[in-house]
Design an enzyme around this catalytic site. Structure first.
Site, PDB file in Angstrom:
ATOM      1  N   HIS A  41      -3.219  -5.928   1.171  1.00  0.00           N
ATOM      2  CA  HIS A  41      -2.355  -6.186   2.448  1.00  0.00           C
ATOM      3  C   HIS A  41      -2.437  -7.588   2.851  1.00  0.00           C
ATOM      4  O   HIS A  41      -3.375  -8.117   3.800  1.00  0.00           O
ATOM      5  CB  HIS A  41      -3.175  -5.443   3.697  1.00  0.00           C
ATOM      6  CG  HIS A  41      -3.212  -3.759   3.667  1.00  0.00           C
ATOM      7  ND1 HIS A  41      -2.125  -3.109   4.193  1.00  0.00           N
ATOM      8  CD2 HIS A  41      -3.700  -2.878   2.737  1.00  0.00           C
ATOM      9  CE1 HIS A  41      -2.198  -1.700   4.137  1.00  0.00           C
ATOM     10  NE2 HIS A  41      -3.353  -1.685   2.957  1.00  0.00           N
ATOM     11  N   CYS A  94       0.911  -1.064  -0.043  1.00  0.00           N
ATOM     12  CA  CYS A  94       0.009   0.084   0.030  1.00  0.00           C
ATOM     13  C   CYS A  94       0.947   1.248   0.093  1.00  0.00           C
ATOM     14  O   CYS A  94       1.680   1.722  -0.960  1.00  0.00           O
ATOM     15  CB  CYS A  94      -1.016  -0.077   1.044  1.00  0.00           C
ATOM     16  SG  CYS A  94      -2.287   1.276   1.083  1.00  0.00           S
ATOM     17  N   GLU A 129      -0.441  -8.726   5.268  1.00  0.00           N
ATOM     18  CA  GLU A 129      -0.288  -8.951   6.552  1.00  0.00           C
ATOM     19  C   GLU A 129      -1.621  -9.057   7.440  1.00  0.00           C
ATOM     20  O   GLU A 129      -1.511  -9.643   8.504  1.00  0.00           O
ATOM     21  CB  GLU A 129       0.437  -7.920   7.064  1.00  0.00           C
ATOM     22  CG  GLU A 129      -0.269  -6.538   7.404  1.00  0.00           C
ATOM     23  CD  GLU A 129      -0.485  -5.509   5.920  1.00  0.00           C
ATOM     24  OE1 GLU A 129      -0.647  -4.519   6.112  1.00  0.00           O
ATOM     25  OE2 GLU A 129      -0.162  -6.336   4.868  1.00  0.00           O
TER      26      GLU A 129
END
Length: 231
Positions: free
Chosen positions: A198, A85, A200
């Site tokens: 994302h 991002c 994560e």
């Protein structure tokens, strides 16, 4: 394996990235934007957020942070780097990746579960995927539209450097207006990868839409081990 996670003023997902590294078996090493060295890490993650408040342009000030003075030449020398991002925006501002990220074409902030197609499973961050595999991870951004001139886009396509593409139904539109539905790209060497979604946020059961994000972190850990074994 030691994976550095950089924190800039305004970073939001640095702790999540560090947690993902640990969840997948690595050691997360905190790197501060003002650090003068990379602390001997084996790879680096530039996390999401709003570095330096996104003043001027997203990632434009972070590109000049002291830690980037060490990271840019290290990346050009082969150090694996993942920009997520805002981190992707920093990579384009640093000219480690081509193109730019601009305001979503619908002028609204995205917060959706994004379906991606893996286009390149040969990078340091994607080798645990298979090409053509569809994964689902979180997308949250206001400036996520990937743009580049036609020549650059053709080069990325021709060299197999489009790593992820948004899975779009026939006649549909991708979430942010990215040219050619591009969600992530890599450099020529395959050690630097940037993407808007994302991973994560998709590494633990019960948190996020899937466990598909784990492949990013297990890929780089295996890549690092294999590189060390052949050194």
């Amino acid at each position: 394996m030691r994976i550095g996670v950089v924190t800039f003023p305004g970073s939001l997902d640095d702790r999540d990235a560090a947690r993902a590294v640990r969840a997948c078996g690595g050691e997360a090493v905190a790197l501060w934007h003002g650090d003068a060295d990379l602390k001997g890490v084996d790879a680096v993650i530039l996390p999401g957020g709003f570095s330096y408040g996104d003043y001027l342009r997203c990632g434009a000030i972070a590109r000049f942070a002291p830690v980037m003075e060490r990271l840019i030449p290290a990346a050009r020398g082969g150090l694996p780097v993942l920009g997520i991002c805002n981190g992707f925006q920093v990579l384009t501002e640093s000219h480690l990746l081509p193109g730019a990220l601009i305001r979503n074409d619908h002028r609204k902030f995205n917060c959706v579960d994004a379906r991606l197609v893996v286009e390149n499973a040969r990078t340091a961050w994607t080798s645990d995927f298979t090409e053509g595999q569809e994964i689902t991870i979180v997308l949250k951004n206001g400036e996520g539209g990937y743009v580049a001139d036609e020549r650059t886009l053709d080069e990325l396509e021709g060299e197999g450097r489009v790593v992820f593409r948004y899975a779009v139904e026939p006649g549909g539109r991708n979430p942010n207006g990215s040219y050619r539905d591009i969600a992530g790209i890599t450099n020529e060497r395959g050690n630097v990868v940037g993407l808007m979604p994302h991973p994560e946020h998709a590494v633990e059961q019960g948190f996020g839409p899937s466990l598909d994000g784990r492949g990013f972190f297990t890929s780089v850990l295996r890549h690092t081990l294999e590189s060390a074994a052949t050194a």
